[in-house]
Design a protein around this motif. Structure first.
Motif, PDB file in Angstrom:
ATOM      1  N   UNK A   1      11.108  -7.005   2.887  1.00 41.68           N
ATOM      2  CA  UNK A   1       9.993  -7.370   2.005  1.00 41.68           C
ATOM      3  C   UNK A   1       8.678  -7.467   2.763  1.00 41.68           C
ATOM      4  N   UNK A   2       8.713  -8.024   3.961  1.00 43.57           N
ATOM      5  CA  UNK A   2       7.477  -8.200   4.719  1.00 43.57           C
ATOM      6  C   UNK A   2       6.899  -6.874   5.204  1.00 43.57           C
ATOM      7  N   UNK A   3       7.754  -5.910   5.516  1.00 43.40           N
ATOM      8  CA  UNK A   3       7.255  -4.580   5.867  1.00 43.40           C
ATOM      9  C   UNK A   3       6.538  -3.959   4.671  1.00 43.40           C
ATOM     10  N   UNK A   4       7.151  -4.074   3.491  1.00 38.55           N
ATOM     11  CA  UNK A   4       6.507  -3.564   2.282  1.00 38.55           C
ATOM     12  C   UNK A   4       5.169  -4.261   2.033  1.00 38.55           C
ATOM     13  N   UNK A   5       5.151  -5.578   2.160  1.00 36.60           N
ATOM     14  CA  UNK A   5       3.918  -6.332   1.921  1.00 36.60           C
ATOM     15  C   UNK A   5       2.824  -5.957   2.916  1.00 36.60           C
ATOM     16  N   UNK A   6       3.220  -5.725   4.162  1.00 32.92           N
ATOM     17  CA  UNK A   6       2.247  -5.313   5.171  1.00 32.92           C
ATOM     18  C   UNK A   6       1.597  -3.987   4.787  1.00 32.92           C
ATOM     19  N   UNK A   7       2.407  -3.053   4.290  1.00 36.09           N
ATOM     20  CA  UNK A   7       1.848  -1.762   3.871  1.00 36.09           C
ATOM     21  C   UNK A   7       0.867  -1.932   2.711  1.00 36.09           C
ATOM     22  N   UNK A   8       1.239  -2.782   1.759  1.00 37.08           N
ATOM     23  CA  UNK A   8       0.364  -3.011   0.604  1.00 37.08           C
ATOM     24  C   UNK A   8      -0.938  -3.671   1.047  1.00 37.08           C
ATOM     25  N   UNK A   9      -0.834  -4.679   1.893  1.00 33.33           N
ATOM     26  CA  UNK A   9      -2.024  -5.423   2.320  1.00 33.33           C
ATOM     27  C   UNK A   9      -2.960  -4.598   3.184  1.00 33.33           C
ATOM     28  N   UNK A  10      -2.418  -3.609   3.907  1.00 34.44           N
ATOM     29  CA  UNK A  10      -3.250  -2.798   4.794  1.00 34.44           C
ATOM     30  C   UNK A  10      -3.716  -1.487   4.161  1.00 34.44           C
ATOM     31  N   UNK A  11      -3.282  -1.223   2.927  1.00 40.66           N
ATOM     32  CA  UNK A  11      -3.708   0.011   2.257  1.00 40.66           C
ATOM     33  C   UNK A  11      -5.208  -0.031   1.964  1.00 40.66           C
ATOM     34  N   UNK A  12      -5.865   1.059   2.234  1.00 40.78           N
ATOM     35  CA  UNK A  12      -7.306   1.156   1.964  1.00 40.78           C
ATOM     36  C   UNK A  12      -7.598   2.010   0.732  1.00 40.78           C
ATOM     37  N   UNK A  13      -6.879   3.117   0.588  1.00 38.57           N
ATOM     38  CA  UNK A  13      -7.139   4.046  -0.516  1.00 38.57           C
ATOM     39  C   UNK A  13      -6.032   4.025  -1.566  1.00 38.57           C
ATOM     40  N   UNK A  14      -4.789   4.118  -1.124  1.00 44.67           N
ATOM     41  CA  UNK A  14      -3.695   4.143  -2.095  1.00 44.67           C
ATOM     42  C   UNK A  14      -2.415   3.606  -1.496  1.00 44.67           C
ATOM     43  N   UNK A  15      -1.525   3.163  -2.369  1.00 42.83           N
ATOM     44  CA  UNK A  15      -0.153   2.811  -2.012  1.00 42.83           C
ATOM     45  C   UNK A  15       0.744   3.328  -3.124  1.00 42.83           C
ATOM     46  N   UNK A  16       1.626   4.265  -2.801  1.00 41.57           N
ATOM     47  CA  UNK A  16       2.564   4.836  -3.767  1.00 41.57           C
ATOM     48  C   UNK A  16       3.958   4.279  -3.488  1.00 41.57           C
ATOM     49  N   UNK A  17       4.659   3.902  -4.558  1.00 44.52           N
ATOM     50  CA  UNK A  17       5.961   3.254  -4.433  1.00 44.52           C
ATOM     51  C   UNK A  17       6.961   3.934  -5.359  1.00 44.52           C
ATOM     52  N   UNK A  18       8.144   4.163  -4.854  1.00 43.18           N
ATOM     53  CA  UNK A  18       9.246   4.678  -5.668  1.00 43.18           C
ATOM     54  C   UNK A  18      10.418   3.724  -5.528  1.00 43.18           C
ATOM     55  N   UNK A  19      10.954   3.247  -6.651  1.00 44.44           N
ATOM     56  CA  UNK A  19      12.094   2.329  -6.606  1.00 44.44           C
ATOM     57  C   UNK A  19      12.912   2.449  -7.884  1.00 44.44           C
ATOM     58  N   UNK A  20      14.231   2.457  -7.767  1.00 38.35           N
ATOM     59  CA  UNK A  20      15.056   2.520  -8.980  1.00 38.35           C
ATOM     60  C   UNK A  20      15.135   1.186  -9.709  1.00 38.35           C
ATOM     61  N   UNK A  21      14.940   0.094  -8.969  1.00 38.32           N
ATOM     62  CA  UNK A  21      15.049  -1.243  -9.540  1.00 38.32           C
ATOM     63  C   UNK A  21      13.792  -2.022  -9.186  1.00 38.32           C
ATOM     64  N   UNK A  22      13.054  -2.414 -10.195  1.00 39.88           N
ATOM     65  CA  UNK A  22      11.782  -3.102  -9.994  1.00 39.88           C
ATOM     66  C   UNK A  22      11.880  -4.506 -10.571  1.00 39.88           C
ATOM     67  N   UNK A  23      12.217  -5.466  -9.700  1.00 38.65           N
ATOM     68  CA  UNK A  23      12.278  -6.868 -10.108  1.00 38.65           C
ATOM     69  C   UNK A  23      11.508  -7.660  -9.055  1.00 38.65           C
TER      70      UNK A  23
END
Length: 503
Positions: free
Chosen positions: A339-361
């Protein structure tokens, strides 16, 4: 047989729950003082849960049934949370991780360069190394596979080349065409003297492999272990599954991603429309992280001791192609690395963050960082399946669409099929491909793994795949789509979201 193996297990579990419920409810009816005692214990337990370090949503999922059926829930919580087997595995895994730490050394030259030139990535690499136990690696070539079929073809080619050893660790192995082609090679290699080790999850493969399949493979020269064999007994440890997908060949090649060993993953069999999945192949220094990850798990289960240096890479590629962090996540420690790796990517994104997941909870923390990114002007997009494999997860997933729309996050569904890919991509420079879904099971309850890539050449291929999905293979969820959800879906989501962390 009167009942199948699957039916028997379900019946045994159901009978245990019914037995506990009837016994303690009957106590409450005939002995009022017991009801008072258990209600008092429920209050104390609720206070204990509230003050624990668990995720807030996970706490709520226990407190609600404590209020509604205190006697039953008190007994169930104590039964599940205080078991010797759980503590034993936790201690074994912690000890093994500590003992193998010297074999996963940080490259000080790489870290020094990142500290000076890539400070944001340096912080993440430092965290995953110190708290997760897996160092950043250079000198690694990464190939991206946009479909399971592509990964499967490359897998067969690399397996055929094996000279020394093959390590496989998978959540699901289904006895179909895909597995029969793979196991044929494994048996040939074992017969030729190649060391072949296979590790699969006891729950994920419970109903997809023949009875006593481990013995069958062992008798044919394959070293085989089952992670946490499923038993129809109420136990916390049964909730922790090995959701990883790892293949290592000769220490020089590794595969990772969302693709299990079953025919639907490569579209030989259609279950939920077209199956979209992704994977990566590593060649070079980064393979060692996956080799050690596999051996750690193998030794925890078997109790064996390994001469690790026997399995080090023998081919030294000199690749100036960015950096990778192959990393794992364990439910048995206090670090939510995935989770923290994902959050780091989101927090450091400047232009875009694209996510693919089969289960979104997503939990509240994940919703917060997604919303902050979107409100800051980052283009935040999430792809989920149009055709679900689990109806109840789909109901919960779609119940978050309104929250995400309000936050400014764009949601897409993969048309005519099931999107099983677990990927993050940001700003044309960083990406993650692995096994980690955006749900409680992956982030808190399962053993997981993934490959973080930074400025590797394959990131352009991942971007092209996302662009293709957005333009040709996905439908963007609109405000009308959200408003047109059926009454049944809305009603069930109210109930299911409350207990989502327990599902």
């Amino acid at each position: 047989m009167i009942f199948s193996q699957k039916t028997t297990i379900i019946l045994l579990l159901a009978l245990q729950l019914i037995f506990i419920f009837i016994i303690f409810q009957s106590f409450a009816v005939h002995y009022a003082y017991l009801h008072i005692v258990f209600s008092t214990v429920a209050i104390v337990l609720a206070i204990y849960i509230l003050n624990s370090s668990e995720n807030p949503a996970y706490k709520l999922a226990w407190i609600v049934p404590l209020v509604i059926v205190p006697i039953f829930t008190v007994v169930l919580y104590i039964l599940l949370k205080n078991q010797f087997s759980t503590r034993k595995v936790r201690n074994l895994y912690a000890k093994k991780s500590a003992n193998t730490r010297p074999f996963l050394k940080t490259n000080k030259q790489i870290m020094s360069y990142l500290h000076e030139s890539e400070p944001d990535f340096y912080k993440l690499a430092n965290y995953v190394d110190k708290s997760g136990g897996y160092p950043v690696c250079g000198n690694t070539e990464v190939t991206y596979f946009p479909l399971g079929e592509d990964k499967y073809k490359a897998m067969l080619e690399e397996l055929q080349k094996a000279q020394e050893f093959i390590f496989m660790e998978y959540f699901i192995i289904d006895d179909g065409e895909m597995w029969r082609e793979i196991v044929k090679i494994l048996l040939e290699k074992a017969k030729a003297g190649v060391e072949v080790r296979l590790l699969y999850d006891g729950m994920g493969s419970q109903f997809t492999l023949p009875f006593r399949y481990k013995k069958k493979l062992t008798d044919q020269g394959v070293k085989c272990l089952v992670f946490n064999p499923f038993r129809p007994m109420l136990s916390t440890i049964q909730n922790n599954r090995d959701h990883r997908k790892i293949l290592v060949v000769d220490g020089n090649v590794a595969f990772n991603g969302g693709v299990n060993i079953a025919d639907e993953y490569i579209n030989l069999k259609e279950r939920f429309g077209h199956w979209k999945d992704t994977a990566v192949m590593l060649k070079g220094d980064g393979v060692w992280n996956f080799t050690m990850m596999f051996l750690q798990m193998w030794e925890v289960i078997s109790g064996d001791k390994t001469e690790y240096n026997m399995y080090r890479p023998t081919v030294k590629n000199v690749v100036n192609n960015g950096y990778v962090i192959p990393y794992g996540d364990s439910p048995l420690d206090d670090e939510n690395v995935g989770e923290l790796v994902y959050m780091d990517m989101i927090n450091n994104a400047k232009d875009y963050i694209y996510i693919s997941t089969p289960y979104l909870i997503p939990d509240n923390e994940m919703l917060t960082v997604l919303g902050y990114a979107a409100k800051s002007g980052v283009d935040v997009r999430i792809i989920t399946p149009e055709i679900p494999d689990k109806w109840y997860v789909s109901v919960i997933t779609r119940s978050f669409y309104r929250d995400l729309e309000t936050l400014g996050v764009k949601v897409y569904e993969y048309k005519g099929g099931f999107n099983h890919a677990k990927m993050f991509l940001s700003d044309d420079k960083s990406a993650v491909v692995g096994t980690i879904n955006l749900d409680y099971r992956s982030l808190y309850l399962h053993f997981e793994c993934a490959t973080y890539m930074y400025k590797t050449s394959c990131i352009k291929d991942i971007k092209a795949d996302f662009d293709d999905m957005f333009e040709n293979r996905c439908h963007r969820i609109t405000h009308d789509d959200i408003n047109n959800r059926s009454f049944w879906s809305r009603f069930m989501s109210v109930i299911l979201r409350t207990i989502a962390p327990l599902l």
